[in-house]
Design a protein around this motif. Structure first.
Motif, PDB file in Angstrom:
ATOM      1  N   ALA A   1       0.823  -1.210   0.000  1.00 57.24           N
ATOM      2  CA  ALA A   1       0.000   0.000   0.000  1.00 57.24           C
ATOM      3  C   ALA A   1       0.855   1.257   0.000  1.00 57.24           C
ATOM      4  O   ALA A   1       0.374   2.345  -0.344  1.00 57.24           O
ATOM      5  N   ALA A   2       2.129   1.150   0.345  1.00 59.16           N
ATOM      6  CA  ALA A   2       3.025   2.313   0.362  1.00 59.16           C
ATOM      7  C   ALA A   2       3.461   2.723  -1.045  1.00 59.16           C
ATOM      8  O   ALA A   2       4.002   3.816  -1.232  1.00 59.16           O
ATOM      9  N   LEU A   3       3.226   1.866  -2.039  1.00 56.39           N
ATOM     10  CA  LEU A   3       3.662   2.146  -3.400  1.00 56.39           C
ATOM     11  C   LEU A   3       2.655   2.999  -4.159  1.00 56.39           C
ATOM     12  O   LEU A   3       1.448   2.868  -3.970  1.00 56.39           O
ATOM     13  N   THR A   4       3.151   3.838  -5.039  1.00 50.11           N
ATOM     14  CA  THR A   4       2.282   4.582  -5.942  1.00 50.11           C
ATOM     15  C   THR A   4       1.802   3.641  -7.044  1.00 50.11           C
ATOM     16  O   THR A   4       2.402   2.575  -7.262  1.00 50.11           O
ATOM     17  N   PRO A   5       0.748   3.994  -7.766  1.00 52.15           N
ATOM     18  CA  PRO A   5       0.289   3.141  -8.873  1.00 52.15           C
ATOM     19  C   PRO A   5       1.382   2.859  -9.899  1.00 52.15           C
ATOM     20  O   PRO A   5       1.491   1.742 -10.414  1.00 52.15           O
ATOM     21  N   ARG A   6       2.212   3.862 -10.184  1.00 55.07           N
ATOM     22  CA  ARG A   6       3.289   3.672 -11.156  1.00 55.07           C
ATOM     23  C   ARG A   6       4.334   2.702 -10.620  1.00 55.07           C
ATOM     24  O   ARG A   6       4.834   1.842 -11.360  1.00 55.07           O
TER      25      ARG A   6
ATOM     26  N   VAL B   1      13.017   0.827  -9.252  1.00 56.17           N
ATOM     27  CA  VAL B   1      13.208  -0.438  -8.541  1.00 56.17           C
ATOM     28  C   VAL B   1      13.906  -0.188  -7.204  1.00 56.17           C
ATOM     29  O   VAL B   1      13.516  -0.757  -6.180  1.00 56.17           O
ATOM     30  N   SER B   2      14.904   0.671  -7.195  1.00 56.69           N
ATOM     31  CA  SER B   2      15.597   1.000  -5.957  1.00 56.69           C
ATOM     32  C   SER B   2      14.632   1.606  -4.938  1.00 56.69           C
ATOM     33  O   SER B   2      14.645   1.248  -3.758  1.00 56.69           O
ATOM     34  N   ARG B   3      13.780   2.517  -5.403  1.00 60.87           N
ATOM     35  CA  ARG B   3      12.814   3.152  -4.504  1.00 60.87           C
ATOM     36  C   ARG B   3      11.789   2.142  -3.992  1.00 60.87           C
ATOM     37  O   ARG B   3      11.399   2.167  -2.816  1.00 60.87           O
ATOM     38  N   ILE B   4      11.350   1.240  -4.868  1.00 59.30           N
ATOM     39  CA  ILE B   4      10.390   0.209  -4.477  1.00 59.30           C
ATOM     40  C   ILE B   4      10.976  -0.685  -3.381  1.00 59.30           C
ATOM     41  O   ILE B   4      10.319  -0.989  -2.378  1.00 59.30           O
ATOM     42  N   LEU B   5      12.219  -1.108  -3.562  1.00 61.68           N
ATOM     43  CA  LEU B   5      12.860  -1.978  -2.575  1.00 61.68           C
ATOM     44  C   LEU B   5      12.971  -1.280  -1.225  1.00 61.68           C
ATOM     45  O   LEU B   5      12.749  -1.887  -0.179  1.00 61.68           O
ATOM     46  N   THR B   6      13.307   0.010  -1.267  1.00 56.49           N
ATOM     47  CA  THR B   6      13.419   0.773  -0.018  1.00 56.49           C
ATOM     48  C   THR B   6      12.073   0.866   0.683  1.00 56.49           C
ATOM     49  O   THR B   6      11.975   0.635   1.899  1.00 56.49           O
ATOM     50  N   LYS B   7      11.028   1.192  -0.056  1.00 56.76           N
ATOM     51  CA  LYS B   7       9.700   1.325   0.539  1.00 56.76           C
ATOM     52  C   LYS B   7       9.192   0.015   1.123  1.00 56.76           C
ATOM     53  O   LYS B   7       8.538  -0.007   2.171  1.00 56.76           O
ATOM     54  N   LEU B   8       9.486  -1.086   0.440  1.00 51.36           N
ATOM     55  CA  LEU B   8       8.987  -2.391   0.885  1.00 51.36           C
ATOM     56  C   LEU B   8       9.885  -3.037   1.936  1.00 51.36           C
ATOM     57  O   LEU B   8       9.505  -4.029   2.554  1.00 51.36           O
TER      58      LEU B   8
END
Length: 210
Positions: free
Chosen positions: A149-154, A186-193
């Motif tokens: 849920a922390a991720l944006t749609p993109r 991808v780097s931002r996604i990994l950090t958020k998750l």
């Protein structure tokens, strides 16, 4: 120069890997080992930056050796059929996974990425690991949904492509981004998750879909 150790119990494979890496210009193979225990001792003695470890080795296997290498970056050499071992290694001190039959350029990229503190997983390895993992259930699925849920749609769209085992270049073509932009996403996604690598993030997506 990136100081590299190669550990594999097949001399012909070791020789081939050494030749590829030393052709890169910025990589120096400082030691080769035929078993995991010898690899650990050599890495400590020679101040190795990156250790390339075969998963299946005598005396001490690659997974156990990786656990003893401390701050040394580790890239695991794997073959088809090693998917279960790859799953186990995801929680270890491992920066990447590549197939033994990968292209020379990919081997060099993996070593450079590990040295830079980045995770590198061969798209083929990602596909095979995801293909054998069962969907999550219950609490695991709810936890995955909460984190996603922390991720944006993109970002979620990019993660869906990653979960198919696509490389950054392939994802870029799908979602109309440059490869460099996909890498940033991808780097931002990994950090958020809170994930260490692409496979862990893809598994989260699968858990949430259960």
């Amino acid at each position: 120069m990136i100081r590299v150790l190669i550990a594999d119990d097949e001399p012909l494979i070791t020789a081939g890997i050494r030749a590829v890496l030393e052709s890169a210009g910025d990589i120096e193979v400082v030691a080769c080992a035929g078993d995991g225990r010898a690899a650990v001792l050599a890495a400590r003695r020679l101040n190795v930056d990156v250790a390339l470890l075969d998963i299946a080795m005598p005396v001490l296997d690659g997974l156990a050796a990786a656990a003893e290498l401390g701050e040394t970056r580790v890239v695991m050499l794997t073959a088809f059929g090693d998917e279960e071992n790859v799953r186990l290694a995801l929680q270890r001190n491992v920066s990447g996974f590549i197939l033994k039959n990968c292209e020379p350029a990919e081997l060099i990229r993996a070593v450079r990425a590990a040295h830079a503190g980045q995770a590198y997983l061969s798209p083929e390895v990602t596909r095979h690991v995801l293909g054998m993992v069962a969907f999550g259930a219950g609490e695991r699925g709810r936890d995955a949904e909460r984190r996603l849920a922390a991720l944006t749609p993109r970002e979620l769209d990019v993660l869906r492509q990653v979960a198919e085992g696509l490389s950054n270049a392939e994802v870029g073509r799908r979602v109309h981004m440059s490869e460099a932009t996909v890498k940033t996403y991808v780097s931002r996604i990994l950090t958020k998750l809170g994930c260490a690598n692409r496979v862990q993030a893809a598994l989260l997506l699968r858990d949430a879909a259960s």
